[in-house]
Write an enzyme that holds these catalytic residues in place. Structure first.
Site, short mmCIF file in Angstrom:
data_model
loop_
_atom_site.label_atom_id
_atom_site.label_comp_id
_atom_site.label_asym_id
_atom_site.label_seq_id
_atom_site.Cartn_x
_atom_site.Cartn_y
_atom_site.Cartn_z
N VAL A 44 0.79 -1.27 0.00
CA VAL A 44 0.25 0.07 -0.03
C VAL A 44 0.81 1.34 -0.18
CG1 VAL A 44 -1.75 1.32 1.13
CG2 VAL A 44 -1.81 -1.25 1.01
N CYS A 45 1.85 1.14 0.61
CA CYS A 45 2.79 2.38 1.07
C CYS A 45 3.62 2.73 -0.38
CB CYS A 45 3.87 2.19 1.59
SG CYS A 45 3.43 2.15 3.65
N THR A 46 3.95 1.59 -1.27
CA THR A 46 4.56 1.72 -2.56
C THR A 46 3.73 2.20 -3.67
OG1 THR A 46 5.97 -0.27 -2.13
CG2 THR A 46 5.59 0.45 -4.21
#
Length: 167
Positions: A44-46
């Site tokens: 999700v961060c990526t």
């Protein structure tokens, strides 16, 4: 420290993907969006970092600087930045704070012990040119953020600072 709306955001210095970042000096007279990530290389961060990098021209039009934060060190961030460019089709175009010692996370209250003792939750801080906190959004680590909504909030804050209206 628990920041509340319109509190002054404290200054700090910390390593980042663009060298040592002195927050107040780096921010200058701009709005800032500081957003935290639980750790490097999470899916999700990526995707979030790639999406924000693609939206950077929209933030630039509004005089907003972007600043990410993750609790991993710079060398991890550098590898992650290459991964983001490869998988998201957009290179990072803003600094990512390397908060390996949790100094900034603790200062800005980005670690919530009920969720994790070591990783930040997904917090967004919107900071105005006077270094006052104007918005805070906190999501669980499992839920991504909508940066189109954050652009809408910036438009609202900037408009209502200049005109007595509500949006």
């Amino acid at each position: 420290m628990s920041l509340k709306l319109f509190d002054a955001v404290p200054d700090f210095s910390q390593d980042s993907t663009e060298g040592t970042l002195h927050f107040h000096q780096w921010a200058g007279d701009n709005w800032v969006i500081l957003f935290s990530h639980p750790k490097d290389y999470t899916p999700v961060c990526t995707t979030e970092l790639g999406a924000v990098a693609k939206l950077k021209p929209e933030f630039d039009k509004r005089g907003v600087k972007l600043l990410g934060l993750s609790v991993d060190p710079v060398d991890s961030h550098e590898g992650w930045a290459r991964d983001i460019a490869e998988t998201q089709g957009q290179a990072l175009n803003f600094p990512l704070i390397a908060d390996h010692d949790r100094k900034v996370s603790d200062l800005l209250d980005l670690i919530h012990p009920n969720a994790s003792d070591t990783n930040t939750v997904r917090t967004v801080l919107v900071i105005d040119p006077a270094k006052k906190l104007r918005l805070t959004l906190t999501y669980p680590a499992s839920t991504g953020r909508n940066f189109q909504e954050i652009l809408r909030v910036i438009d609202s804050l900037q408009l209502t600072d200049n005109h007595k209206v509500a949006t």
